[in-house]
Design a protein around this motif. Structure first.
Motif, PDB file in Angstrom:
ATOM      1  N   UNK A 204     -51.803 -27.374  38.099  1.00 57.66           N
ATOM      2  CA  UNK A 204     -50.357 -27.199  38.140  1.00 57.66           C
ATOM      3  C   UNK A 204     -49.885 -26.790  39.515  1.00 57.66           C
ATOM      4  N   UNK A 205     -48.576 -26.874  39.719  1.00 61.51           N
ATOM      5  CA  UNK A 205     -47.967 -26.559  41.011  1.00 61.51           C
ATOM      6  C   UNK A 205     -47.205 -25.242  40.941  1.00 61.51           C
ATOM      7  N   UNK A 206     -47.215 -24.532  42.047  1.00 59.94           N
ATOM      8  CA  UNK A 206     -46.351 -23.366  42.321  1.00 59.94           C
ATOM      9  C   UNK A 206     -46.757 -22.103  41.564  1.00 59.94           C
ATOM     10  N   UNK A 207     -46.847 -22.169  40.236  1.00 55.41           N
ATOM     11  CA  UNK A 207     -47.138 -20.980  39.445  1.00 55.41           C
ATOM     12  C   UNK A 207     -47.900 -21.377  38.188  1.00 55.41           C
ATOM     13  N   UNK A 208     -48.659 -20.429  37.612  1.00 53.72           N
ATOM     14  CA  UNK A 208     -49.377 -20.764  36.381  1.00 53.72           C
ATOM     15  C   UNK A 208     -48.408 -21.096  35.257  1.00 53.72           C
ATOM     16  N   UNK A 209     -48.798 -22.040  34.416  1.00 51.98           N
ATOM     17  CA  UNK A 209     -48.003 -22.410  33.252  1.00 51.98           C
ATOM     18  C   UNK A 209     -48.803 -22.225  31.981  1.00 51.98           C
ATOM     19  N   UNK A 210     -48.220 -22.631  30.866  1.00 59.69           N
ATOM     20  CA  UNK A 210     -48.854 -22.458  29.560  1.00 59.69           C
ATOM     21  C   UNK A 210     -50.141 -23.262  29.460  1.00 59.69           C
ATOM     22  N   UNK A 211     -50.167 -24.425  30.089  1.00 55.68           N
ATOM     23  CA  UNK A 211     -51.318 -25.314  29.977  1.00 55.68           C
ATOM     24  C   UNK A 211     -52.046 -25.539  31.297  1.00 55.68           C
ATOM     25  N   UNK A 212     -51.391 -25.286  32.414  1.00 59.24           N
ATOM     26  CA  UNK A 212     -51.994 -25.612  33.710  1.00 59.24           C
ATOM     27  C   UNK A 212     -51.937 -24.404  34.644  1.00 59.24           C
ATOM     28  N   UNK A 213     -53.104 -24.017  35.142  1.00 58.79           N
ATOM     29  CA  UNK A 213     -53.164 -22.978  36.170  1.00 58.79           C
ATOM     30  C   UNK A 213     -52.859 -23.615  37.530  1.00 58.79           C
ATOM     31  N   UNK A 214     -52.730 -22.789  38.560  1.00 56.07           N
ATOM     32  CA  UNK A 214     -52.492 -23.294  39.906  1.00 56.07           C
ATOM     33  C   UNK A 214     -53.782 -23.828  40.514  1.00 56.07           C
ATOM     34  N   UNK A 215     -53.670 -24.448  41.678  1.00 58.92           N
ATOM     35  CA  UNK A 215     -54.721 -25.309  42.217  1.00 58.92           C
ATOM     36  C   UNK A 215     -56.043 -24.605  42.488  1.00 58.92           C
ATOM     37  N   UNK A 216     -57.092 -25.236  42.042  1.00 59.39           N
ATOM     38  CA  UNK A 216     -58.460 -24.834  42.348  1.00 59.39           C
ATOM     39  C   UNK A 216     -59.390 -25.944  41.885  1.00 59.39           C
ATOM     40  N   UNK A 217     -60.330 -26.340  42.717  1.00 63.12           N
ATOM     41  CA  UNK A 217     -61.295 -27.387  42.375  1.00 63.12           C
ATOM     42  C   UNK A 217     -62.684 -26.887  42.728  1.00 63.12           C
ATOM     43  N   UNK A 218     -63.557 -26.879  41.742  1.00 68.78           N
ATOM     44  CA  UNK A 218     -64.956 -26.500  41.964  1.00 68.78           C
ATOM     45  C   UNK A 218     -65.796 -27.767  42.015  1.00 68.78           C
ATOM     46  N   UNK A 219     -66.455 -27.986  43.144  1.00 68.00           N
ATOM     47  CA  UNK A 219     -67.372 -29.111  43.284  1.00 68.00           C
ATOM     48  C   UNK A 219     -68.770 -28.618  42.917  1.00 68.00           C
ATOM     49  N   UNK A 220     -69.202 -29.002  41.738  1.00 72.28           N
ATOM     50  CA  UNK A 220     -70.504 -28.579  41.223  1.00 72.28           C
ATOM     51  C   UNK A 220     -71.551 -29.588  41.693  1.00 72.28           C
ATOM     52  N   UNK A 221     -72.456 -29.130  42.528  1.00 72.66           N
ATOM     53  CA  UNK A 221     -73.469 -30.011  43.099  1.00 72.66           C
ATOM     54  C   UNK A 221     -74.866 -29.683  42.572  1.00 72.66           C
ATOM     55  N   UNK A 222     -74.888 -29.067  41.382  1.00 71.04           N
ATOM     56  CA  UNK A 222     -76.114 -28.853  40.634  1.00 71.04           C
ATOM     57  C   UNK A 222     -77.137 -28.065  41.440  1.00 71.04           C
ATOM     58  N   UNK A 223     -78.332 -28.590  41.670  1.00 65.53           N
ATOM     59  CA  UNK A 223     -79.367 -27.812  42.354  1.00 65.53           C
ATOM     60  C   UNK A 223     -78.963 -27.402  43.767  1.00 65.53           C
ATOM     61  N   UNK A 224     -77.960 -28.093  44.322  1.00 61.62           N
ATOM     62  CA  UNK A 224     -77.530 -27.774  45.682  1.00 61.62           C
ATOM     63  C   UNK A 224     -76.474 -26.669  45.719  1.00 61.62           C
ATOM     64  N   UNK A 225     -76.008 -26.227  44.588  1.00 54.38           N
ATOM     65  CA  UNK A 225     -74.976 -25.193  44.563  1.00 54.38           C
ATOM     66  C   UNK A 225     -73.602 -25.795  44.389  1.00 54.38           C
ATOM     67  N   UNK A 226     -72.634 -25.333  45.174  1.00 52.56           N
ATOM     68  CA  UNK A 226     -71.281 -25.858  45.034  1.00 52.56           C
ATOM     69  C   UNK A 226     -70.355 -25.318  46.095  1.00 52.56           C
ATOM     70  N   UNK A 227     -69.105 -25.817  46.081  1.00 56.57           N
ATOM     71  CA  UNK A 227     -68.064 -25.333  46.979  1.00 56.57           C
ATOM     72  C   UNK A 227     -66.729 -25.415  46.266  1.00 56.57           C
ATOM     73  N   UNK A 228     -65.750 -24.679  46.782  1.00 51.60           N
ATOM     74  CA  UNK A 228     -64.404 -24.685  46.228  1.00 51.60           C
ATOM     75  C   UNK A 228     -63.445 -25.362  47.195  1.00 51.60           C
ATOM     76  N   UNK A 229     -62.564 -26.176  46.649  1.00 51.52           N
ATOM     77  CA  UNK A 229     -61.432 -26.716  47.387  1.00 51.52           C
ATOM     78  C   UNK A 229     -60.186 -26.045  46.835  1.00 51.52           C
TER      79      UNK A 229
END
Length: 509
Positions: A204-229
């Motif tokens: 979601x944009x700007x503020x948390x809503x009933x169904x959508x939180x604000x921006x966050x993306x977790x790149x799950x790379x399994x044995x290699x770990x991960x990073x956040x966008x």
């Protein structure tokens, strides 16, 4: 804190070298304990609780208490359970109760010790304690949310919406070598299911809503770990919802890098909490986290670190743009993070939004490959951040395996999109077409569109729509657009509102 029946002296306090004083003349009616298990289980602490007297009710609060994991976001949990029926690999079932911290005193129990009997209860969401009138004194559970059952929600969907189930069957059908006339890219053929999975923590944009939180993306790379966008507020809480308490702590401990697109709070307000949690998990001597973001972000992070210890190294995203040089002292840390994640390239791309706003382009190796060589097909992921249609981003996203692009407004709100430097849906999809991206996943929706934004049928060949806690594995990209017909049926506005109204009545009852 303690709710007291006036008048009377304050309850006893723990003092160094003394277990507890005698019980007060007018004991507390109820004491809410925020203490972690490591403190609450101390003999001195138990002695203090017992000294309050047998009439005092003790309530163990925080996520260590049994029952505290029941989802408060019932509407969101209900939608996710339904989405799981459509595509279990893309919408994996959430833990009905996230893993709890180990704690004694499960449920309500009378705990006896040398100081007498102590009545302890587990906190519940919306549990009340009535102090006056005295005749009604005690716990009131009328508003306590009933336990949530994904199985019940799914059984109801299967019984009442057979057409949705039929439409969703297309997602599970065997993949064609070509999807809607598009050949499946070689990076996806080579990737398998253990290369990259894109987990949307907020769409979601700007503020948390009933169904959508604000921006966050977790790149799950399994044995290699991960990073956040990006890391909007409650990003860690969303990780807990997705993986459970212990799983979320494991995710945080395995992060190699956090990249922040720009200075608007809905893209970075969750960063201090996440860094603090990582320090709690790994300890004060852990390797600092590499945080890449706009230069202006460094100052508020340092300010926050002056009040709560955080472990991070900061790199201005301008140093990761094409043609820029990474400062010598930061280059080794950036290279180490990229090597750990199996990344060949990490490039920040200036976009059209606010000062120092960027998108990002990542290129990486399939699981099992350690170097780029003959026969190896690297995958490419591009995230727009917030932006108007941007030629530089189109160039960076050329032939991307997946483009994650903001689509804040519906097409009818083009004026607002231009005024606020955002994209409308058709612009975001057009950028994907211009770049030749294999799949375009739309995200960052205005809270005007809490469920499913308007997406025309002509866009379905390569366009997907993101939802909170959706997990888009590279291996699932060919089939993702086939979910759109089922999604449109699922989010038929009239039927969905009627179902939610009935669920709300059931909860209220």
């Amino acid at each position: 804190p303690a709710l007291r029946a006036p008048p009377g002296p304050p309850p006893c306090l723990i003092t160094e070298g003394a277990a507890a004083s005698t019980a007060p003349e007018s004991p507390a009616l109820v004491v809410a304990h925020l203490s972690p298990a490591s403190v609450a289980e101390m003999p001195e602490y138990r002695a203090w609780m017992a000294a309050c007297g047998p009439s005092t009710q003790h309530v163990m609060v925080s996520h260590m208490a049994p029952g505290a994991g029941s989802p408060m976001l019932q509407s969101s949990a209900r939608i996710h359970a339904r989405l799981n029926v459509l595509a279990p690999s893309v919408f994996p079932l959430l833990p009905d109760t996230p893993d709890a911290r180990p704690a004694a005193d499960a449920g309500s129990a009378a705990v006896s010790d040398s100081h007498g009997s102590t009545t302890i209860s587990a906190a519940e969401n919306l549990l009340r304690y009535t102090m006056v009138p005295v005749a009604s004194q005690g716990f009131d559970r009328r508003d306590v949310v009933e336990p949530f059952s994904s199985a019940d929600v799914q059984a109801e969907l299967r019984q009442d919406k057979a057409d949705i189930i039929d439409a969703a069957a297309a997602f599970s059908a065997p993949s064609d070598p070509t999807e809607e006339g598009q050949s499946v890219p070689e990076p996806i053929r080579q990737a398998g299911r253990d290369t990259v999975e894109v987990v949307f923590l907020g769409t979601g944009a700007a503020m948390p809503g009933k169904y959508r939180n604000v921006t966050g993306i977790y790149l799950h790379m399994f044995d290699r770990g991960g990073m956040l966008l990006d890391c909007g507020e409650s990003s860690f809480a969303q990780l807990v919802r997705r993986y459970g308490w212990e799983g979320a702590r494991q995710v945080v401990s395995n992060l190699s890098c956090i990249w922040i697109s720009h200075m608007h709070a809905d893209h970075h307000a969750g960063l201090p909490r996440l860094l603090a949690m990582r320090r709690e998990v790994l300890g004060p001597h852990a390797e600092p986290m590499l945080v890449i973001g706009p230069k202006m972000l460094r100052r508020p992070l340092l300010g926050y670190a002056s009040t709560e210890p955080l472990l991070f190294r900061f790199l201005d995203s301008a140093h990761t743009m094409e043609g820029a040089e990474v400062p010598e002292e930061a280059a080794q840390y950036l290279q180490a993070a990229m090597q750990q994640l199996g990344l060949l390239h990490l490039q920040s791309v200036p976009v059209i939004h606010c000062t120092q706003a960027c998108g990002i382009a990542l290129t990486g190796l399939p699981a099992g490959a350690s170097t780029e060589g003959e026969g190896t097909a690297p995958w490419k992921l591009v995230f727009s951040g917030d932006t108007r249609p941007c030629p530089a981003l189109v160039t960076a996203a050329k032939d991307a395996t997946v483009l994650i692009h903001e689509a804040t407004f519906d097409d009818e709100l083009i004026a607002q999109a231009r005024a606020k430097n955002h994209c409308i849906t058709s612009e975001a999809i057009s950028i994907g077409h211009q770049a030749g991206a294999y799949r375009t996943i739309l995200t960052h929706f205005s809270q005007r569109y809490p469920k499913l934004p308007t997406v025309q049928d002509s866009f379905s060949a390569s366009t997907c729509v993101a939802f909170d806690l959706m997990s888009a594995n590279l291996a699932d990209l060919p089939a993702l657009p086939r979910l759109l017909p089922a999604l449109k049926l699922l989010f038929d506005e009239g039927a969905e509102e009627e179902a939610e109204a009935e669920a709300d009545v059931a909860i209220a009852a």
